[in-house]
Scaffold this motif. Structure first.
Motif, PDB file in Angstrom:
ATOM      1  N   ALA A 232       0.824  -1.205   0.000  1.00  0.00           N
ATOM      2  CA  ALA A 232       0.000   0.000   0.000  1.00  0.00           C
ATOM      3  C   ALA A 232       0.860   1.257   0.000  1.00  0.00           C
ATOM      4  O   ALA A 232       0.591   2.211  -0.737  1.00  0.00           O
ATOM      5  CB  ALA A 232      -0.938  -0.006   1.205  1.00  0.00           C
ATOM      6  N   ASN A 233       1.908   1.279   0.828  1.00  0.00           N
ATOM      7  CA  ASN A 233       2.780   2.450   0.889  1.00  0.00           C
ATOM      8  C   ASN A 233       3.556   2.645  -0.406  1.00  0.00           C
ATOM      9  O   ASN A 233       3.724   3.766  -0.892  1.00  0.00           O
ATOM     10  CB  ASN A 233       3.752   2.327   2.065  1.00  0.00           C
ATOM     11  N   TYR A 234       4.062   1.547  -0.946  1.00  0.00           N
ATOM     12  CA  TYR A 234       4.839   1.639  -2.186  1.00  0.00           C
ATOM     13  C   TYR A 234       4.008   2.257  -3.300  1.00  0.00           C
ATOM     14  O   TYR A 234       4.457   3.164  -4.002  1.00  0.00           O
ATOM     15  CB  TYR A 234       5.325   0.242  -2.601  1.00  0.00           C
ATOM     16  N   TYR A 235       2.784   1.785  -3.452  1.00  0.00           N
ATOM     17  CA  TYR A 235       1.947   2.296  -4.532  1.00  0.00           C
ATOM     18  C   TYR A 235       1.354   3.666  -4.217  1.00  0.00           C
ATOM     19  O   TYR A 235       0.999   4.412  -5.126  1.00  0.00           O
ATOM     20  CB  TYR A 235       0.856   1.289  -4.884  1.00  0.00           C
ATOM     21  N   ALA A 236       1.240   4.010  -2.940  1.00  0.00           N
ATOM     22  CA  ALA A 236       0.796   5.363  -2.587  1.00  0.00           C
ATOM     23  C   ALA A 236       1.838   6.394  -3.005  1.00  0.00           C
ATOM     24  O   ALA A 236       1.502   7.461  -3.546  1.00  0.00           O
ATOM     25  CB  ALA A 236       0.530   5.459  -1.084  1.00  0.00           C
ATOM     26  N   VAL A 237       3.116   6.089  -2.768  1.00  0.00           N
ATOM     27  CA  VAL A 237       4.189   6.984  -3.198  1.00  0.00           C
ATOM     28  C   VAL A 237       4.210   7.079  -4.720  1.00  0.00           C
ATOM     29  O   VAL A 237       4.344   8.165  -5.296  1.00  0.00           O
ATOM     30  CB  VAL A 237       5.554   6.505  -2.669  1.00  0.00           C
ATOM     31  N   SER A 238       4.058   5.934  -5.370  1.00  0.00           N
ATOM     32  CA  SER A 238       4.025   5.915  -6.832  1.00  0.00           C
ATOM     33  C   SER A 238       2.854   6.732  -7.359  1.00  0.00           C
ATOM     34  O   SER A 238       2.993   7.491  -8.333  1.00  0.00           O
ATOM     35  CB  SER A 238       3.922   4.467  -7.329  1.00  0.00           C
ATOM     36  N   ALA A 239       1.694   6.594  -6.715  1.00  0.00           N
ATOM     37  CA  ALA A 239       0.504   7.338  -7.137  1.00  0.00           C
ATOM     38  C   ALA A 239       0.698   8.836  -6.939  1.00  0.00           C
ATOM     39  O   ALA A 239       0.293   9.640  -7.781  1.00  0.00           O
ATOM     40  CB  ALA A 239      -0.722   6.856  -6.356  1.00  0.00           C
ATOM     41  N   ALA A 240       1.317   9.217  -5.816  1.00  0.00           N
ATOM     42  CA  ALA A 240       1.563  10.639  -5.555  1.00  0.00           C
ATOM     43  C   ALA A 240       2.504  11.225  -6.599  1.00  0.00           C
ATOM     44  O   ALA A 240       2.279  12.332  -7.114  1.00  0.00           O
ATOM     45  CB  ALA A 240       2.145  10.814  -4.153  1.00  0.00           C
ATOM     46  N   GLN A 241       3.570  10.488  -6.934  1.00  0.00           N
ATOM     47  CA  GLN A 241       4.503  10.965  -7.945  1.00  0.00           C
ATOM     48  C   GLN A 241       3.829  11.095  -9.304  1.00  0.00           C
ATOM     49  O   GLN A 241       4.012  12.093 -10.013  1.00  0.00           O
ATOM     50  CB  GLN A 241       5.692  10.009  -8.049  1.00  0.00           C
ATOM     51  N   SER A 242       3.038  10.087  -9.662  1.00  0.00           N
ATOM     52  CA  SER A 242       2.322  10.116 -10.940  1.00  0.00           C
ATOM     53  C   SER A 242       1.324  11.265 -10.984  1.00  0.00           C
ATOM     54  O   SER A 242       1.174  11.940 -12.000  1.00  0.00           O
ATOM     55  CB  SER A 242       1.607   8.780 -11.159  1.00  0.00           C
ATOM     56  N   LEU A 243       0.644  11.481  -9.855  1.00  0.00           N
ATOM     57  CA  LEU A 243      -0.342  12.556  -9.768  1.00  0.00           C
ATOM     58  C   LEU A 243       0.315  13.922  -9.963  1.00  0.00           C
ATOM     59  O   LEU A 243      -0.197  14.777 -10.694  1.00  0.00           O
ATOM     60  CB  LEU A 243      -1.043  12.494  -8.415  1.00  0.00           C
ATOM     61  N   LEU A 244       1.450  14.132  -9.329  1.00  0.00           N
ATOM     62  CA  LEU A 244       2.172  15.396  -9.473  1.00  0.00           C
ATOM     63  C   LEU A 244       2.697  15.572 -10.893  1.00  0.00           C
ATOM     64  O   LEU A 244       2.568  16.637 -11.498  1.00  0.00           O
ATOM     65  CB  LEU A 244       3.316  15.459  -8.462  1.00  0.00           C
ATOM     66  N   ASP A 245       3.283  14.507 -11.422  1.00  0.00           N
ATOM     67  CA  ASP A 245       3.806  14.568 -12.784  1.00  0.00           C
ATOM     68  C   ASP A 245       2.690  14.826 -13.786  1.00  0.00           C
ATOM     69  O   ASP A 245       2.860  15.579 -14.753  1.00  0.00           O
ATOM     70  CB  ASP A 245       4.524  13.259 -13.120  1.00  0.00           C
ATOM     71  N   SER A 246       1.525  14.217 -13.553  1.00  0.00           N
ATOM     72  CA  SER A 246       0.396  14.370 -14.467  1.00  0.00           C
ATOM     73  C   SER A 246      -0.209  15.765 -14.428  1.00  0.00           C
ATOM     74  O   SER A 246      -0.991  16.122 -15.307  1.00  0.00           O
ATOM     75  CB  SER A 246      -0.699  13.338 -14.132  1.00  0.00           C
ATOM     76  N   ASN A 247       0.133  16.527 -13.421  1.00  0.00           N
ATOM     77  CA  ASN A 247      -0.421  17.874 -13.305  1.00  0.00           C
ATOM     78  C   ASN A 247       0.653  18.948 -13.449  1.00  0.00           C
ATOM     79  O   ASN A 247       0.535  20.047 -12.905  1.00  0.00           O
ATOM     80  CB  ASN A 247      -1.172  18.021 -11.980  1.00  0.00           C
ATOM     81  N   GLY A 248       1.690  18.614 -14.203  1.00  0.00           N
ATOM     82  CA  GLY A 248       2.644  19.629 -14.625  1.00  0.00           C
ATOM     83  C   GLY A 248       3.788  19.897 -13.681  1.00  0.00           C
ATOM     84  O   GLY A 248       4.540  20.858 -13.888  1.00  0.00           O
ATOM     85  N   TYR A 249       3.970  19.070 -12.643  1.00  0.00           N
ATOM     86  CA  TYR A 249       5.109  19.234 -11.736  1.00  0.00           C
ATOM     87  C   TYR A 249       6.276  18.385 -12.237  1.00  0.00           C
ATOM     88  O   TYR A 249       6.078  17.266 -12.715  1.00  0.00           O
ATOM     89  CB  TYR A 249       4.743  18.817 -10.313  1.00  0.00           C
ATOM     90  N   ASP A 250       7.483  18.912 -12.125  1.00  0.00           N
ATOM     91  CA  ASP A 250       8.684  18.140 -12.452  1.00  0.00           C
ATOM     92  C   ASP A 250       9.101  17.368 -11.202  1.00  0.00           C
ATOM     93  O   ASP A 250       9.479  17.969 -10.192  1.00  0.00           O
ATOM     94  CB  ASP A 250       9.812  19.064 -12.911  1.00  0.00           C
ATOM     95  N   VAL A 251       9.043  16.041 -11.265  1.00  0.00           N
ATOM     96  CA  VAL A 251       9.233  15.195 -10.084  1.00  0.00           C
ATOM     97  C   VAL A 251      10.573  14.457 -10.161  1.00  0.00           C
ATOM     98  O   VAL A 251      10.901  13.854 -11.186  1.00  0.00           O
ATOM     99  CB  VAL A 251       8.081  14.178  -9.948  1.00  0.00           C
TER     100      VAL A 251
END
Length: 561
Positions: A232-251
């Motif tokens: 759950a934690n591994y994919y939560a971090v992955s989801a957060a990174q994807s979410l930021l990247d998908s909304n124009g943030y450089d991650v």
């Protein structure tokens, strides 16, 4: 000679005359039939050409009968791309013919075509990396990595984003994907959802962003993952990174020990629930980042979690920002709760409510649909502290006054009890909590105190420079599960949209569109009621009526000839 003249002058027999008339009539109607057939074929071709042109010029005129509306584009994306005032080029590093034969590639090409149809500022190019080296070179010059075949390239000016046609355009089942890596499944077997719109829209937002923000995700400590290594934690971090990247943030992923938290390079830090306490040196690096040589202007997103051990150094740091995170999780079995399925399991979790008193400050997340809930699974409550240090604490998300705190076990000084996870837990989460489960103490739920609990807060350090205010912020989330992979991907919840909308408001970034992937697990064809009505009218009434009218006309004409 005379006999021949007489023979030529002899009147034609009635039989011959009738045969001649029949032949002439057959020729007449045969020619008419041929002409009608030719005209019909021409009309069909013209209709197809016109429909194709209309589809290209007005993409919304094309009906999408797929179950998940795979080829449809959301209103949020339409509004965004219609208002584009910068030129954007979408390039595909493959032959266009390749994207017309494969059904998955066709999803990508059709979606790209719609983007082009809705905006004159969007152009589309297909090229072969081996046959068109000059085209490849111009993109390669902008991109630091290697651009191979099968990539989606989005550029505007000098900014570029490159995506893989499969891993970045489709949702993949991770278990099946592991089988694929061992040669036990095909790549298409792994595909569960289409996220082409999500990827393309975020790419366009990124390359056209006039105010780009860079996020450093502190995912490691001296080469090891910093958070508890549950699924759950591994994919939560992955989801957060994807979410930021998908909304124009450089991650970018960082290591708190070996990497520099460069204030020139990063605007925001994300610290996801360190399983063990940070060292004093690591805390000092974070403090220096937020202080930014007295210029402030930085943000830290800190996520707590029930899987953390005792963290006195982190607790002392948070205390300086006037908050503390209680050793408990918030529960609520009343009407202000909802049954959800997360990667930790399935169970009733509290609904978190946006603080309406702070809407005027942009802390409402700019939600498009406020009727959708934000849910707070396994969330530790956040308490504001009183201190005369000029820093303020704002409660962003709170549970209802029927919620209560379920204490985490401190008997071993390690992670929380398995009893603190929902009843139907994943094997991964249950295994992570087995040892602590043995030390669980009894808790009387009926006697627990009911009250509102803050599960997300904003700590702000604002200072005046005389002519303006400068500030740095610490955004505190009470649980990794607030950004659980399932919740972030599910458009039935506002967790993802609220997180992105709030961050945009705080750091001064305006554009954001949160788009859920489209489920491909259902393959049947469906249609809306309006579409069904249109098809029904066309097939049941208009086509038969046209046939009847043509038949009547033909019959009348034959009757009077």
């Amino acid at each position: 000679m005379k006999n021949q003249e007489k023979k030529a002058a002899a009147p034609m027999s009635e039989e011959k005359r009738q045969n001649k008339l029949k032949r002439r009539k057959k020729l007449k109607y045969g020619g008419l039939a041929t002409a009608v057939t030719a005209i019909f074929v021409v009309v069909v071709i013209l209709v197809n050409v016109i429909v194709s042109l209309i589809g290209n010029r007005f993409p919304n005129a094309v009906l999408d009968l797929t179950t998940s509306n795979v080829y449809e584009i959301s209103d949020e994306t339409l509004d965004y791309i219609r208002d584009l005032d910068q030129d954007v080029e979408i390039a595909v590093s493959s032959d266009e013919s390749t994207f017309q034969t494969d059904k998955y590639y066709k999803m990508i090409s059709e979606t790209i075509s719609k983007y082009q149809g809705y905006s004159d500022h969007i152009s589309v190019t297909y090229f072969d990396t081996t046959k068109d080296p000059d085209i490849l070179a111009q993109y390669q010059e902008l991109y630091g990595g290697t651009i191979s075949s099968g990539k989606i390239i989005v550029t505007s000016g000098k900014r570029i984003k490159v995506y893989d046609c499969f891993s970045d355009m489709f949702e993949l089942d991770q278990q099946t994907y592991q089988y694929y890596q061992y040669g036990m499944a095909s790549l298409t077997d792994c595909i569960t959802g289409f996220k082409g719109e999500q990827t393309l829209t975020s790419a366009i937002m990124n390359v056209t962003d006039s105010n780009p923000k860079a996020v450093g995700v502190i995912a490691q400590s001296n080469g090891e993952l910093i958070y508890s290594q549950t699924q759950a934690n591994y994919y939560a971090v992955s989801a957060a990174q994807s979410l930021l990247d998908s909304n124009g943030y450089d991650v970018t992923e960082l290591d708190i020990v070996t990497d520099t938290l460069d204030t020139e390079q990063y605007d925001i830090l994300l610290l996801p629930a360190p399983a063990q306490d940070l060292t004093t040196d690591a805390i000092a690096k974070i403090k220096d980042f937020l202080y930014n040589d007295g210029n402030l202007g930085k943000q830290l997103i800190y996520i707590a979690d029930y899987t953390q051990s005792s963290t006195p150094n982190l607790d002392a740091f948070l205390k300086e920002w006037n908050v503390q995170i209680d050793r408990s999780v918030v529960r609520d079995e009343d009407s202000s709760s909802q049954t959800v399925s997360t990667l930790s399991g399935k169970g009733k979790v509290p609904i978190a409510y946006v603080n309406a008193d702070e809407d005027d400050k942009g802390y409402d997340g700019n939600l498009n649909n406020t009727s959708l809930p934000v849910v707070a699974p396994l969330t530790r409550p956040i308490d504001a502290l009183t201190a005369n240090n000029g820093r303020t604490v704002t409660s962003l998300l709170t549970t209802s006054n029927t919620s209560y705190r379920y204490p985490l076990s401190d008997a071993s000084g390690d992670t929380a009890s398995a009893d603190d996870v929902p009843e139907e837990t994943t094997e991964d989460a249950a295994e992570a909590e087995t040892e602590a489960a043995e030390t669980t103490t009894s808790f009387n739920v009926s006697a627990a105190e009911r009250s509102e609990n803050t599960v997300m807060a904003l700590c702000r350090d604002q200072q005046s420079t005389g002519s303006e205010f400068i500030e740095s912020d610490v955004i505190v989330l009470g649980s990794m599960s607030l950004l659980d992979y399932n919740l972030v991907q599910d458009s039935a919840y506002n967790n993802a949209e609220y997180f992105v909308g709030l961050l945009n408001s705080i750091c001064g970034k305006e554009d954001s569109i949160v788009i859920a992937a489209k489920d491909l697990s259902q393959t049947s064809i469906s249609a809306t009621e309006t579409q069904l009505k249109t098809i029904r009218t066309l097939v049941v009434f208009l086509i038969p009526l046209a046939v009847v009218v043509i038949g009547v006309i033909v019959a009348v004409r034959r009757r009077w000839r």
